[in-house]
Design a protein around this motif. Structure first.
Motif, PDB file in Angstrom:
ATOM      1  N   GLU A  63      -5.881  52.963  77.938  1.00  0.00           N
ATOM      2  CA  GLU A  63      -6.093  54.117  78.802  1.00  0.00           C
ATOM      3  C   GLU A  63      -4.853  54.992  78.917  1.00  0.00           C
ATOM      4  O   GLU A  63      -4.877  56.024  79.548  1.00  0.00           O
ATOM      5  N   ARG A  64      -3.762  54.563  78.352  1.00  0.00           N
ATOM      6  CA  ARG A  64      -2.530  55.338  78.453  1.00  0.00           C
ATOM      7  C   ARG A  64      -1.998  55.609  77.053  1.00  0.00           C
ATOM      8  O   ARG A  64      -2.273  54.893  76.121  1.00  0.00           O
ATOM      9  N   GLY A  65      -1.169  56.643  76.941  1.00  0.00           N
ATOM     10  CA  GLY A  65      -0.617  57.017  75.649  1.00  0.00           C
ATOM     11  C   GLY A  65       0.397  56.026  75.125  1.00  0.00           C
ATOM     12  O   GLY A  65       0.569  55.878  73.938  1.00  0.00           O
ATOM     13  N   CYS A  66       1.095  55.363  76.010  1.00  0.00           N
ATOM     14  CA  CYS A  66       2.071  54.352  75.621  1.00  0.00           C
ATOM     15  C   CYS A  66       1.591  53.024  76.176  1.00  0.00           C
ATOM     16  O   CYS A  66       1.188  52.951  77.327  1.00  0.00           O
ATOM     17  N   GLY A  67       1.653  51.995  75.369  1.00  0.00           N
ATOM     18  CA  GLY A  67       1.281  50.682  75.858  1.00  0.00           C
ATOM     19  C   GLY A  67       2.241  50.222  76.941  1.00  0.00           C
ATOM     20  O   GLY A  67       3.335  50.754  77.103  1.00  0.00           O
ATOM     21  N   SER A  68       1.857  49.218  77.705  1.00  0.00           N
ATOM     22  CA  SER A  68       2.664  48.780  78.837  1.00  0.00           C
ATOM     23  C   SER A  68       4.075  48.379  78.424  1.00  0.00           C
ATOM     24  O   SER A  68       5.028  48.650  79.138  1.00  0.00           O
ATOM     25  N   GLU A  69       4.227  47.742  77.275  1.00  0.00           N
ATOM     26  CA  GLU A  69       5.567  47.335  76.838  1.00  0.00           C
ATOM     27  C   GLU A  69       6.450  48.540  76.523  1.00  0.00           C
ATOM     28  O   GLU A  69       7.658  48.479  76.647  1.00  0.00           O
ATOM     29  N   GLU A 113       1.522  63.257  82.957  1.00  0.00           N
ATOM     30  CA  GLU A 113       0.101  63.611  83.065  1.00  0.00           C
ATOM     31  C   GLU A 113      -0.395  64.223  81.766  1.00  0.00           C
ATOM     32  O   GLU A 113      -1.484  63.904  81.291  1.00  0.00           O
ATOM     33  N   GLU A 114       0.408  65.087  81.192  1.00  0.00           N
ATOM     34  CA  GLU A 114       0.029  65.769  79.957  1.00  0.00           C
ATOM     35  C   GLU A 114      -0.096  64.811  78.775  1.00  0.00           C
ATOM     36  O   GLU A 114      -0.974  64.968  77.931  1.00  0.00           O
ATOM     37  N   TYR A 115       0.797  63.807  78.710  1.00  0.00           N
ATOM     38  CA  TYR A 115       0.834  62.900  77.567  1.00  0.00           C
ATOM     39  C   TYR A 115       0.281  61.513  77.865  1.00  0.00           C
ATOM     40  O   TYR A 115       0.466  60.592  77.073  1.00  0.00           O
ATOM     41  N   ASN A 116      -0.385  61.371  79.003  1.00  0.00           N
ATOM     42  CA  ASN A 116      -1.068  60.122  79.334  1.00  0.00           C
ATOM     43  C   ASN A 116      -0.107  58.928  79.389  1.00  0.00           C
ATOM     44  O   ASN A 116      -0.368  57.874  78.825  1.00  0.00           O
TER      45      ASN A 116
END
Length: 173
Positions: A63-69, A113-116
């Motif tokens: 759900e995000r542009g970068c993984g949690s790590e 917000e723009e890049y998730n």
């Protein structure tokens, strides 16, 4: 940035997208995230060995542009871009540096917000604490321990000892 970015590709994809969107900025790999005015972003390359992020968000990795790590790396990269977009160049007194750091983090919030990218308030405050502590160390009188004040000439003064503590000239970022 597109939805569904694979976790291992998130940080690098964000970096490539920022290079594309901001061609006036120079992105260079280095040992530490840094902004070099007027337009150079130094970024740390991500590796699994350097990941120290704990999962704190309810967002799933997809759900995000970068993984949690990789999230804190993405967040720091956006912070450095925030300096460039804010036009940061130099500062005359140290408290201006702290203000510039806060401004860059606020710019990063909008970019997140723009890049998730998840804006981790706790991480940001930990980063801001390093500047607050830096300011406190620089303003503390070595004679009596009282917090001094800085004048526009860059000198710190102790209100108790009336001693000059440190002389700081105009600084670049």
């Amino acid at each position: 940035m597109q939805d569904g970015v694979r976790v291992q590709d998130g940080y690098e994809k964000l970096r490539r997208e920022l290079v594309r969107v901001y061609p006036e900025l120079k992105f260079r790999a280095g040992k530490k995230f840094t902004f070099r005015p007027p337009r150079t972003i130094i970024y740390e390359p991500w590796s699994a060995d350097s990941a120290d992020f704990e999962q704190k968000s309810d967002m799933r990795d997809d759900e995000r542009g970068c993984g949690s790590e990789q999230n804190n790396y993405c967040l720091q990269l956006l912070h450095e871009v925030g300096h460039a977009l804010s036009g940061h160049r130099d500062y005359r007194v140290d408290v201006e540096r702290v203000k510039m750091e806060r401004e860059a983090w606020e710019r990063a919030r909008g970019l997140c917000e723009e890049y998730n990218v998840w804006y981790d308030e706790e991480f940001v405050e930990e980063e801001m604490d390093t500047y607050r502590e830096w300011l406190h160390r620089r303003s503390k009188c070595r004679e009596c321990g009282l917090t001094g004040y800085q004048t526009l000439d860059g000198k710190y003064h102790c209100p108790r000892c009336e001693a000059f503590m440190l002389s700081h000239k105009r600084h670049e970022m």
